[in-house]
Design an enzyme around this catalytic site. Structure first.
Site, PDB file in Angstrom:
ATOM      1  CG  ASP A 282     -77.343   3.402  35.119  1.00 30.18           C
ATOM      2  OD1 ASP A 282     -78.195   3.139  34.255  1.00 30.18           O
ATOM      3  OD2 ASP A 282     -76.628   2.533  35.654  1.00 30.18           O
TER       4      ASP A 282
ATOM      5  CB  ALA B 255     -66.466  11.999  22.386  1.00 31.07           C
ATOM      6  CE1 TYR B 256     -64.908  17.056  29.143  1.00 24.75           C
ATOM      7  CE2 TYR B 256     -62.761  16.093  29.640  1.00 24.75           C
ATOM      8  CZ  TYR B 256     -63.706  17.080  29.836  1.00 24.75           C
ATOM      9  OH  TYR B 256     -63.454  18.099  30.714  1.00 24.75           O
ATOM     10  CG  ASP B 257     -60.100  12.041  26.280  1.00 25.39           C
ATOM     11  OD1 ASP B 257     -59.949  12.679  27.331  1.00 25.39           O
ATOM     12  OD2 ASP B 257     -60.555  10.880  26.240  1.00 25.39           O
TER      13      ASP B 257
ATOM     14  CG  HIS C  15     -70.604  10.917  32.344  1.00 22.09           C
ATOM     15  ND1 HIS C  15     -69.711  11.672  33.062  1.00 22.09           N
ATOM     16  CD2 HIS C  15     -69.887  10.288  31.379  1.00 22.09           C
ATOM     17  CE1 HIS C  15     -68.497  11.513  32.548  1.00 22.09           C
ATOM     18  NE2 HIS C  15     -68.583  10.677  31.528  1.00 22.09           N
TER      19      HIS C  15
ATOM     20  CB  ALA D  91     -70.527   6.857  19.700  1.00 19.32           C
ATOM     21  CB  ILE D  92     -71.661  10.877  23.808  1.00 16.54           C
ATOM     22  CG1 ILE D  92     -70.363  11.573  23.403  1.00 16.54           C
ATOM     23  CG2 ILE D  92     -71.925  11.047  25.298  1.00 16.54           C
ATOM     24  CD1 ILE D  92     -70.415  13.088  23.519  1.00 16.54           C
ATOM     25  CB  VAL D  93     -74.047   5.378  24.481  1.00 14.14           C
ATOM     26  CG1 VAL D  93     -73.687   5.086  23.033  1.00 14.14           C
ATOM     27  CG2 VAL D  93     -73.028   4.773  25.406  1.00 14.14           C
TER      28      VAL D  93
ATOM     29  CG  PHE E 222     -65.642   5.054  25.636  1.00 14.77           C
ATOM     30  CD1 PHE E 222     -65.001   4.317  26.619  1.00 14.77           C
ATOM     31  CD2 PHE E 222     -67.002   5.256  25.732  1.00 14.77           C
ATOM     32  CE1 PHE E 222     -65.717   3.796  27.693  1.00 14.77           C
ATOM     33  CE2 PHE E 222     -67.718   4.735  26.791  1.00 14.77           C
ATOM     34  CZ  PHE E 222     -67.080   4.009  27.774  1.00 14.77           C
TER      35      PHE E 222
END
Length: 136
Positions: A72, A43-45, A75, A67-69, A11
């Site tokens: 809205d 990333a969560y995985d 999350h 990368a965690i973007v 992702f």
């Protein structure tokens, strides 16, 4: 020589592809060997795969790249917090360095792309920690 496992999130691949390249370059520059690179959906995985790699006799350290973007909702904050907690648990329970080379949360995709060097930083930290533990 330090042997590394990499966990790379798919992702936000426009970010993580560069992070992986930077990480591989850092490993080569340090004389470390990337023995396995495993791609995960996001990333969560990563914690489960990091745990499997940390169990291996041929892996001295694991670097997780992702990368965690922001979106809205909150999350990204939830994912980032859960990820950091789980990776810390893997590192301590397996007595193997697991480094967090994840951009975010709380940043845009453009900001994350500007931070692809986090891949190199995570690999360098993994190598440093593995070498430090060898001396203890």
């Amino acid at each position: 020589m330090v042997s590394l496992g990499l966990v790379v999130a798919e992702f936000n691949r426009s970010v993580t592809e560069g992070m992986e390249a930077e990480g591989r370059d850092a490993a080569a520059d340090a004389g470390a060997d990337v023995v396995e690179a495993v791609r995960v959906p996001g990333a969560y995985d990563a914690p489960l795969v990091a745990d499997r790699l940390a169990r291996r006799d041929d892996v001295d350290a694991v670097a997780v790249l992702g990368a965690i973007v922001t979106g809205d909702t909150d999350h990204d904050q939830v994912i980032g917090s859960a990820l950091a907690e789980q990776l810390s648990e893997v590192s301590v329970s397996r007595d193997t360095p697991v480094t967090l080379g994840v951009s975010g949360p709380g940043m845009s995709g453009a900001e994350a792309r500007e931070r692809v060097t986090k891949g190199a930083a995570a690999v360098e930290s993994a190598i440093d920690l593995a070498e430090t533990l060898e001396d203890l």
